[in-house]
Scaffold this motif. Sequence first.
Motif, PDB file in Angstrom:
ATOM      1  N   ASP A 446       7.502  -4.685  -0.217  1.00 39.25           N
ATOM      2  CA  ASP A 446       8.055  -3.351  -0.426  1.00 39.25           C
ATOM      3  C   ASP A 446       9.560  -3.340  -0.178  1.00 39.25           C
ATOM      4  O   ASP A 446      10.319  -2.716  -0.922  1.00 39.25           O
ATOM      5  CB  ASP A 446       7.359  -2.362   0.514  1.00 39.25           C
ATOM      6  CG  ASP A 446       7.543  -0.926   0.070  1.00 39.25           C
ATOM      7  OD1 ASP A 446       7.009  -0.565  -0.988  1.00 39.25           O
ATOM      8  OD2 ASP A 446       8.234  -0.162   0.774  1.00 39.25           O
ATOM      9  N   GLU A 447       9.993  -4.035   0.861  1.00 32.44           N
ATOM     10  CA  GLU A 447      11.436  -4.138   1.141  1.00 32.44           C
ATOM     11  C   GLU A 447      12.135  -4.869   0.004  1.00 32.44           C
ATOM     12  O   GLU A 447      13.227  -4.467  -0.433  1.00 32.44           O
ATOM     13  CB  GLU A 447      11.655  -4.870   2.459  1.00 32.44           C
ATOM     14  CG  GLU A 447      13.078  -4.850   2.964  1.00 32.44           C
ATOM     15  CD  GLU A 447      13.460  -3.537   3.618  1.00 32.44           C
ATOM     16  OE1 GLU A 447      14.681  -3.252   3.710  1.00 32.44           O
ATOM     17  OE2 GLU A 447      12.562  -2.796   4.060  1.00 32.44           O
ATOM     18  N   GLU A 450      12.776  -2.663  -2.950  1.00 32.21           N
ATOM     19  CA  GLU A 450      13.939  -1.794  -2.779  1.00 32.21           C
ATOM     20  C   GLU A 450      15.230  -2.555  -3.070  1.00 32.21           C
ATOM     21  O   GLU A 450      16.157  -2.012  -3.672  1.00 32.21           O
ATOM     22  CB  GLU A 450      13.972  -1.255  -1.344  1.00 32.21           C
ATOM     23  CG  GLU A 450      12.871  -0.277  -1.019  1.00 32.21           C
ATOM     24  CD  GLU A 450      13.027   1.026  -1.786  1.00 32.21           C
ATOM     25  OE1 GLU A 450      14.103   1.629  -1.705  1.00 32.21           O
ATOM     26  OE2 GLU A 450      12.062   1.429  -2.460  1.00 32.21           O
ATOM     27  N   GLY A 453      14.955  -3.634  -7.206  1.00 38.41           N
ATOM     28  CA  GLY A 453      14.847  -2.642  -8.263  1.00 38.41           C
ATOM     29  C   GLY A 453      14.016  -3.174  -9.409  1.00 38.41           C
ATOM     30  O   GLY A 453      13.497  -4.298  -9.380  1.00 38.41           O
ATOM     31  N   ASP A 513       1.701   4.788  -7.859  1.00 35.96           N
ATOM     32  CA  ASP A 513       3.165   4.827  -7.939  1.00 35.96           C
ATOM     33  C   ASP A 513       3.763   4.470  -6.573  1.00 35.96           C
ATOM     34  O   ASP A 513       3.646   5.224  -5.615  1.00 35.96           O
ATOM     35  CB  ASP A 513       3.611   6.227  -8.361  1.00 35.96           C
ATOM     36  CG  ASP A 513       5.116   6.326  -8.578  1.00 35.96           C
ATOM     37  OD1 ASP A 513       5.831   5.350  -8.284  1.00 35.96           O
ATOM     38  OD2 ASP A 513       5.567   7.396  -9.027  1.00 35.96           O
ATOM     39  N   ARG A 514       4.410   3.305  -6.501  1.00 37.18           N
ATOM     40  CA  ARG A 514       4.989   2.867  -5.227  1.00 37.18           C
ATOM     41  C   ARG A 514       6.063   3.806  -4.720  1.00 37.18           C
ATOM     42  O   ARG A 514       6.277   3.933  -3.507  1.00 37.18           O
ATOM     43  CB  ARG A 514       5.584   1.451  -5.386  1.00 37.18           C
ATOM     44  CG  ARG A 514       6.042   0.824  -4.077  1.00 37.18           C
ATOM     45  CD  ARG A 514       6.868  -0.423  -4.322  1.00 37.18           C
ATOM     46  NE  ARG A 514       8.194  -0.102  -4.822  1.00 37.18           N
ATOM     47  CZ  ARG A 514       9.236   0.211  -4.056  1.00 37.18           C
ATOM     48  NH1 ARG A 514       9.098   0.270  -2.747  1.00 37.18           N
ATOM     49  NH2 ARG A 514      10.398   0.490  -4.591  1.00 37.18           N
ATOM     50  N   THR A 515       6.749   4.476  -5.609  1.00 36.60           N
ATOM     51  CA  THR A 515       7.871   5.327  -5.209  1.00 36.60           C
ATOM     52  C   THR A 515       7.474   6.781  -4.996  1.00 36.60           C
ATOM     53  O   THR A 515       8.337   7.627  -4.804  1.00 36.60           O
ATOM     54  CB  THR A 515       8.986   5.261  -6.274  1.00 36.60           C
ATOM     55  OG1 THR A 515       8.487   5.787  -7.509  1.00 36.60           O
ATOM     56  CG2 THR A 515       9.436   3.832  -6.491  1.00 36.60           C
ATOM     57  N   TRP A 516       6.182   7.080  -5.028  1.00 35.35           N
ATOM     58  CA  TRP A 516       5.728   8.458  -4.874  1.00 35.35           C
ATOM     59  C   TRP A 516       6.157   9.019  -3.513  1.00 35.35           C
ATOM     60  O   TRP A 516       6.033   8.353  -2.492  1.00 35.35           O
ATOM     61  CB  TRP A 516       4.216   8.518  -5.006  1.00 35.35           C
ATOM     62  CG  TRP A 516       3.670   9.911  -5.063  1.00 35.35           C
ATOM     63  CD1 TRP A 516       3.345  10.704  -4.015  1.00 35.35           C
ATOM     64  CD2 TRP A 516       3.406  10.678  -6.246  1.00 35.35           C
ATOM     65  NE1 TRP A 516       2.879  11.924  -4.453  1.00 35.35           N
ATOM     66  CE2 TRP A 516       2.906  11.926  -5.827  1.00 35.35           C
ATOM     67  CE3 TRP A 516       3.527  10.418  -7.598  1.00 35.35           C
ATOM     68  CZ2 TRP A 516       2.535  12.916  -6.731  1.00 35.35           C
ATOM     69  CZ3 TRP A 516       3.159  11.399  -8.489  1.00 35.35           C
ATOM     70  CH2 TRP A 516       2.668  12.634  -8.051  1.00 35.35           C
ATOM     71  N   ALA A 517       6.647  10.242  -3.509  1.00 32.57           N
ATOM     72  CA  ALA A 517       7.010  10.931  -2.266  1.00 32.57           C
ATOM     73  C   ALA A 517       5.870  11.868  -1.885  1.00 32.57           C
ATOM     74  O   ALA A 517       5.632  12.868  -2.555  1.00 32.57           O
ATOM     75  CB  ALA A 517       8.310  11.716  -2.440  1.00 32.57           C
ATOM     76  N   THR A 536       8.145   0.717   5.421  1.00 35.73           N
ATOM     77  CA  THR A 536       7.332   0.937   4.232  1.00 35.73           C
ATOM     78  C   THR A 536       6.723   2.329   4.240  1.00 35.73           C
ATOM     79  O   THR A 536       6.721   3.036   3.218  1.00 35.73           O
ATOM     80  CB  THR A 536       6.222  -0.128   4.159  1.00 35.73           C
ATOM     81  OG1 THR A 536       6.825  -1.418   4.068  1.00 35.73           O
ATOM     82  CG2 THR A 536       5.318   0.094   2.963  1.00 35.73           C
ATOM     83  N   ARG A 539       9.346   5.256   3.677  1.00 36.88           N
ATOM     84  CA  ARG A 539       9.821   5.409   2.298  1.00 36.88           C
ATOM     85  C   ARG A 539       8.938   6.366   1.513  1.00 36.88           C
ATOM     86  O   ARG A 539       9.378   6.985   0.554  1.00 36.88           O
ATOM     87  CB  ARG A 539       9.837   4.055   1.582  1.00 36.88           C
ATOM     88  CG  ARG A 539      10.977   3.157   1.984  1.00 36.88           C
ATOM     89  CD  ARG A 539      11.103   1.966   1.059  1.00 36.88           C
ATOM     90  NE  ARG A 539      12.030   1.014   1.650  1.00 36.88           N
ATOM     91  CZ  ARG A 539      11.669  -0.066   2.318  1.00 36.88           C
ATOM     92  NH1 ARG A 539      10.392  -0.360   2.430  1.00 36.88           N
ATOM     93  NH2 ARG A 539      12.566  -0.861   2.852  1.00 36.88           N
ATOM     94  N   ARG A 540       7.687   6.465   1.906  1.00 37.09           N
ATOM     95  CA  ARG A 540       6.746   7.302   1.177  1.00 37.09           C
ATOM     96  C   ARG A 540       6.738   8.741   1.652  1.00 37.09           C
ATOM     97  O   ARG A 540       6.020   9.563   1.091  1.00 37.09           O
ATOM     98  CB  ARG A 540       5.346   6.683   1.279  1.00 37.09           C
ATOM     99  CG  ARG A 540       5.217   5.468   0.372  1.00 37.09           C
ATOM    100  CD  ARG A 540       4.295   4.395   0.911  1.00 37.09           C
ATOM    101  NE  ARG A 540       4.222   3.284  -0.049  1.00 37.09           N
ATOM    102  CZ  ARG A 540       5.155   2.332  -0.173  1.00 37.09           C
ATOM    103  NH1 ARG A 540       6.228   2.342   0.617  1.00 37.09           N
ATOM    104  NH2 ARG A 540       5.025   1.371  -1.067  1.00 37.09           N
TER     105      ARG A 540
END
Length: 716
Positions: A446-447, A450, A453, A513-517, A536, A539-540
């Motif tokens: 995950d790092e 980031e 990209g 979706d890894r970037t989901w908030a 990790t 970030r979520r």
Amino acid sequence: MNGTPASTWSSSGALAEALRTEQVHLDRLYARLDTVREQARRTRDGARDGAGAGGTHQARLEREVRAREAARRAARLDAVERGLCFGRLDQRDGTVHYIGRVGLVDERYEPLLLDWRAPAARPFYTATPANPGAVLRRRHLHTAGRTLTGLDDEALDLAALDESGRRTLVGEAALLAALAREHTGRMGAAVATIQAEQDRVIRSPLPGALVVQGGPGTGKTLAALHRAAYLLFTHRAALERRGVLVIGPNPGFLRYIEEVLPALGETEVVLRTVGDLFPDVTTALGDTPAAAFAKGGPWMTEVLRRAVAAHQSAPAEGLDLGEGLRVSARACAEARDAARGLRVPHNRARAFYLRTLLDALAIAQALALGRPYDEEEAHYAPRELWAREDVHAALDPLWPALTPQQLLQRLLTDRELLAEVAPEHADALLRPADSPWTVEDVPLLDEAAELLGGPHSATEPDSDHDPDELDFAQGVLTITGQTDDALLDAAALAERFQDDGPYRSTAERAGADRTWAYGHVVVDEAQELSAMAWRTVLRRIPTNSLTVVGDLAQTGSPAGARSWAEMLDPHLPGRWREERLTVNYRTPEPIMALAAAVLRTAAPDQQPPESVRPGTERPRAVLIQDRDFAAALAELPMPGGTLGVIAPDALAPALGALTVTAAKGLEFDHVVVVEPADLSPRERYVALTRATRTLTLLHHRPLPPELAEALSPETP
């Protein structure tokens, strides 16, 4: 126990009459549930059937929204079929409220059932004999399917009840009745037994991070899951579109709790372990203690940055591809430094770096051919050069496009690279090239994602959607006030108009979706998370709205928490608060006394919770002379209920037993711990506190001193 045992006042006649009365009301509730559920399904199906029809974009959006909301409503109503109504409140003014998993009203919008999270339902959990408020009686209803099977009454103000009211009291107080029941292997949605201590956790405000520190059996997981459901109910507009992420310690734990939130009326929930938080990687494998410690430390952020930088090179001798295609070493270094100076992810900066070198080569080519380098040449020449095999082969390795998997695989298997970027931890991190991914790898992936990209072309921008569709979708979001909706950003809405596939819930979209908030995150057994795992998780949840559940006395990971401040202050300084749960509702007092003796060795600075269950059977130790634990397990007499066999990692596979790691967060009526001397003190503490009724220790080696002092081994 709150209230007065109602069995003092009850009679079989009063119980039979109460059961008849409550069954009538229960039948009415289920009839209404069937009606509103069918209405929601018809709305959902009608909206879906019309979703692909013609009409304006606005009409299509309206149908989409109706379908989405109706699908959520139908899913919530399907989930509360079991245990729809579980309580009743009788108040001084004669008002009667029924409490359940969702709210229901009749055809005239008169309330039939209060949602357990509604303010009017709160006294069901908080009223006590010392502070009853307006409550005279609290009644707990027990059901099997749609049939009422039992009642328990608590008289919270006995003096205020008249003789008629006293004669109608039935059953026994609910908490100890619930504790006495055998467990089924699933955590029940025990909203009916929440106590005031847990209620403070559940109704804690949304902002910031709430740490729930509690020993075994204090109900911290139960409280955290109910808090998630309560927040979804109270802040539905803000949270439902983004969903709730629940992170558990192992797959077994997630199976154990998976029915809780749906049974509370909430379906927009994603369940994951740390090993599941990176797309296309699912693992429950753990590393060696040395590797877990090395991978979990905050220094790994710098290690990964160095590893990425090692893939950003400028040839010391410059570029010379013949035919006048030359770029000096200085120009290459300046292009690399300029790309790094953009402070964008590696794969995005790659496009800038390669385009800069291609421009320089194109200019050199024009000069060598004696032709001007005009605007048209600047547009076509770099693309033509990039299409040449020799140019591509020379430039691509200087700044390669990387996936997180590629970067981490090379880092962990390349001794020279490790010696360069992680000299202090190189030996612990190095592993064979065919090694599978581990749980500790996931935060590093995950790092790396980031830092890297997504992939980007050296010469062409990415384009996934028609510009007109994106413009229209953005306009719709602005008009409808949904520009902050993580589910329906412009690109997602454009996809929905193109997508003929089945409806996907918020939870399904978020999970992919890894970037989901997320709107809220619950982390259970949080003491096990490393510093990298916390990066990790956070970030979520950019709003930092978390429920952090754990027990520092049970920390087993070498990279786990020794204090909450140590883990959270670097990320959430001044933005987290702590609540402590001190009462153990699960573990009988004789077992907890033994566990407390272990805790004094494992974590002398931690205080064990106070058990409220007296228990009738003391723990026992059985000496196995021949070390045939499998035969000993087969011969052990076991009463009814669930059984958990917990063994050291080396013994567990052969015995079909759980490791301590796999047993975390679980509970069983009967627990057998195999060879406790092979467990660390903290592991012993965890293993002993999984039992709700009986505890047996099988051992060949001598028992650890703290256990030997409290138990007399038996010889079969």
